[in-house]
Design a protein around this motif. Structure first.
Motif, PDB file in Angstrom:
ATOM      1  N   THR A 179       0.847  -1.189   0.000  1.00  0.00           N
ATOM      2  CA  THR A 179       0.000   0.000   0.000  1.00  0.00           C
ATOM      3  C   THR A 179       0.884   1.240   0.000  1.00  0.00           C
ATOM      4  O   THR A 179       1.924   1.288   0.659  1.00  0.00           O
ATOM      5  CB  THR A 179      -0.927   0.017   1.230  1.00  0.00           C
ATOM      6  OG1 THR A 179      -0.129  -0.027   2.399  1.00  0.00           O
ATOM      7  CG2 THR A 179      -1.886  -1.144   1.201  1.00  0.00           C
TER       8      THR A 179
ATOM      9  N   GLU B 275       0.696   4.118   1.315  1.00  0.00           N
ATOM     10  CA  GLU B 275       0.947   4.788   2.592  1.00  0.00           C
ATOM     11  C   GLU B 275       2.128   4.175   3.342  1.00  0.00           C
ATOM     12  O   GLU B 275       2.790   4.841   4.135  1.00  0.00           O
ATOM     13  CB  GLU B 275      -0.292   4.725   3.506  1.00  0.00           C
ATOM     14  CG  GLU B 275      -1.551   5.319   2.922  1.00  0.00           C
ATOM     15  CD  GLU B 275      -2.290   4.356   2.001  1.00  0.00           C
ATOM     16  OE1 GLU B 275      -2.311   3.134   2.272  1.00  0.00           O
ATOM     17  OE2 GLU B 275      -2.832   4.822   0.996  1.00  0.00           O
ATOM     18  N   MET B 276       2.389   2.907   3.110  1.00  0.00           N
ATOM     19  CA  MET B 276       3.436   2.207   3.839  1.00  0.00           C
ATOM     20  C   MET B 276       4.818   2.365   3.204  1.00  0.00           C
ATOM     21  O   MET B 276       5.820   2.098   3.847  1.00  0.00           O
ATOM     22  CB  MET B 276       3.111   0.708   3.934  1.00  0.00           C
ATOM     23  CG  MET B 276       1.770   0.417   4.577  1.00  0.00           C
ATOM     24  SD  MET B 276       1.637   1.075   6.243  1.00  0.00           S
ATOM     25  CE  MET B 276       2.682  -0.047   7.109  1.00  0.00           C
TER      26      MET B 276
ATOM     27  N   VAL C 287       5.900   5.119   0.856  1.00  0.00           N
ATOM     28  CA  VAL C 287       6.238   6.402   0.236  1.00  0.00           C
ATOM     29  C   VAL C 287       7.683   6.768   0.572  1.00  0.00           C
ATOM     30  O   VAL C 287       8.064   6.853   1.731  1.00  0.00           O
ATOM     31  CB  VAL C 287       5.275   7.520   0.725  1.00  0.00           C
ATOM     32  CG1 VAL C 287       5.754   8.884   0.240  1.00  0.00           C
ATOM     33  CG2 VAL C 287       3.861   7.241   0.259  1.00  0.00           C
TER      34      VAL C 287
END
Length: 70
Positions: A58, A60-61, A63
């Motif tokens: 994902t 968000e994990m 970046v």
């Protein structure tokens, strides 16, 4: 398979004679060209092992994670 890549491969005469070898898994993707000699760089830096892993997760994990690792 795991036993081969973690132990048996290093017992082979052909491998023991090498300074370095590059193992790519069947699902490896080189998504850009490499503009330098990996083995020369490892030798100059006195490295014996290296890896980069990019796993799609994902957003968000992860970046900025791959850029930071590089």
């Amino acid at each position: 398979m795991i036993q081969f890549w973690w132990k048996r491969i290093f017992q082979r005469t052909e491998i023991r004679a090498l300074d370095y070898f590059w193992r790519l898994d069947t699902d490896t993707i080189l998504n850009q060209s490499i503009s330098y000699d990996l083995f020369e760089t490892m030798s100059r830096r006195n490295l014996s092992y290296g890896y980069v892993v990019a796993i799609y997760d994902t957003l968000e994990m992860t970046v900025g994670l791959l850029e930071w690792i590089r």
